[in-house]
Motif scaffolding. Structure first.
Motif, PDB file in Angstrom:
ATOM      1  N   ASP A   1      -6.240  -1.391  -4.877  1.00 48.17           N
ATOM      2  CA  ASP A   1      -5.625  -1.992  -3.689  1.00 48.17           C
ATOM      3  C   ASP A   1      -6.590  -2.991  -3.063  1.00 48.17           C
ATOM      4  O   ASP A   1      -7.565  -2.603  -2.434  1.00 48.17           O
ATOM      5  CB  ASP A   1      -5.250  -0.893  -2.688  1.00 48.17           C
ATOM      6  CG  ASP A   1      -4.379  -1.404  -1.534  1.00 48.17           C
ATOM      7  OD1 ASP A   1      -4.234  -2.640  -1.395  1.00 48.17           O
ATOM      8  OD2 ASP A   1      -3.853  -0.572  -0.777  1.00 48.17           O
ATOM      9  N   GLU A   2      -6.316  -4.268  -3.255  1.00 47.96           N
ATOM     10  CA  GLU A   2      -7.118  -5.363  -2.707  1.00 47.96           C
ATOM     11  C   GLU A   2      -8.620  -5.192  -2.952  1.00 47.96           C
ATOM     12  O   GLU A   2      -9.406  -5.180  -1.995  1.00 47.96           O
ATOM     13  CB  GLU A   2      -6.846  -5.507  -1.200  1.00 47.96           C
ATOM     14  CG  GLU A   2      -5.354  -5.622  -0.910  1.00 47.96           C
ATOM     15  CD  GLU A   2      -5.024  -6.642   0.169  1.00 47.96           C
ATOM     16  OE1 GLU A   2      -5.916  -7.440   0.522  1.00 47.96           O
ATOM     17  OE2 GLU A   2      -3.871  -6.647   0.617  1.00 47.96           O
TER      18      GLU A   2
ATOM     19  N   THR B   1       0.835  -1.209   0.000  1.00 49.70           N
ATOM     20  CA  THR B   1       0.000   0.000   0.000  1.00 49.70           C
ATOM     21  C   THR B   1       0.872   1.262   0.000  1.00 49.70           C
ATOM     22  O   THR B   1       0.544   2.249  -0.675  1.00 49.70           O
ATOM     23  CB  THR B   1      -0.964  -0.017   1.207  1.00 49.70           C
ATOM     24  OG1 THR B   1      -1.835  -1.143   1.060  1.00 49.70           O
ATOM     25  CG2 THR B   1      -1.800   1.255   1.279  1.00 49.70           C
TER      26      THR B   1
HETATM   27 MG   LIG Z   1      -2.015  -2.889   2.123  1.00 48.90          MG
END
Ligand SMILES: [Mg+2]
Ligand SMILES: Nc1ncnc2c1ncn2[C@@H]1O[C@H](COP(=O)(O)OP(=O)(O)O)[C@@H](O)[C@H]1O
Length: 246
Positions: free
Chosen positions: A171-172, A43
């Protein structure tokens, strides 16, 4: 063509070295997955690419420009978009308005300009196109907070696409989803990002191997390997750490 390039990019937080001399190259049209254990720095890497944070050292270039010291809005105008979690500011707005906000910024005009009734036809049309793409057209008038979990994630992807980016960072996007929702999300992501460049942080290996044509493994803030999925899959260190032994 090389779209994004990181050269020896490092990031420290106080004395904590989170990313160490990252070299990463992403071509136009590439679908690039980033994997690695919790705390690896994935991240943080996105925060450096999007412009939320500045690197402690190194250079980031995007579309041939040195953007290392550019803020997120300026990078966004050059075609870089990251999805962000819809939060309180967006929950109360209806689905249509959430997406239209991004579309409007693409047109480079200020919000107040559109407060007049009727808005701009081009912007509304484009908003409907995106809502159809992410399967939320039937929910246009509903406050974001009333969407299901999977639909909220779809809205986030729609919002990220709303500025018509060249490069999109997710992100995910399937975190917390059921298998069925995940399959739907993979289908959605491949459809809406077709013809774009995608960098996706993802923990689900099925998603990684079905979506990406390059995989980068981050470990302890460094790149362990960055290669085609079939090569990464065969790497003994990766097998040991993530794929289990078979
Ligand atoms: Mg992360
Ligand atoms: N703003 C910050 N300030 C201090 N430490 C941070 C900050 N952001 C991330 N970190 C630290 O950086 C490391 C990597 O975090 P992160 O990039 O979120 O990893 P990942 O996304 O791979 O799980 C962690 O040790 C985390 O605590």
């Amino acid at each position: 063509m090389r779209l994004l390039e990181l050269s020896s990019v490092s990031k420290d937080f106080a004395k904590l070295e989170v990313l160490k001399e990252i070299n990463l190259s992403v071509s136009s049209g590439e679908r690039h997955a980033i994997i690695g254990p919790n705390g690896a720095g994935k991240t943080t890497l996105f925060n450096l690419i999007s412009g939320k944070y500045r690197p402690s050292a190194g250079i980031i270039s995007f579309r041939g420009r040195n953007v290392t010291h550019w803020g997120p809005h300026k990078r966004n105008r050059l075609g870089l978009s990251r999805s962000f979690q819809i939060n309180n500011a967006f929950f109360g707005l209806d689905v249509f308005e959430n997406v239209r906000t991004g579309v409007r910024s693409r047109f480079g005009l200020r919000y107040s300009f559109f407060k007049r009734p009727g808005g701009m036809p081009g912007i509304d049309e484009e908003t409907w196109t995106i809502l159809n793409q992410v399967g939320l057209a039937d929910y246009a008038g509903i406050p974001a907070r009333e969407l299901s979990y999977g639909q909220q994630r779809a809205l986030e992807i729609g919002m990220a696409m709303s500025t018509d980016p060249e490069l999109i960072l997710l992100d995910e996007p399937t975190a917390g989803m059921t298998r069925e929702e995940t399959d739907g999300a993979v289908d959605l992501i491949s459809r809406v990002t077709a013809g774009k460049t995608l960098i996706i942080i993802e923990h689900d290996m099925d998603v990684v191997f079905s979506l990406s044509d390059t995989v980068t493994v981050l470990q302890n803030g460094a790149v362990l390997i960055s290669d085609k999925p079939q090569v990464v899959r065969q790497d003994q260190r990766v097998k040991d750490a993530y794929l289990g032994s078979d």
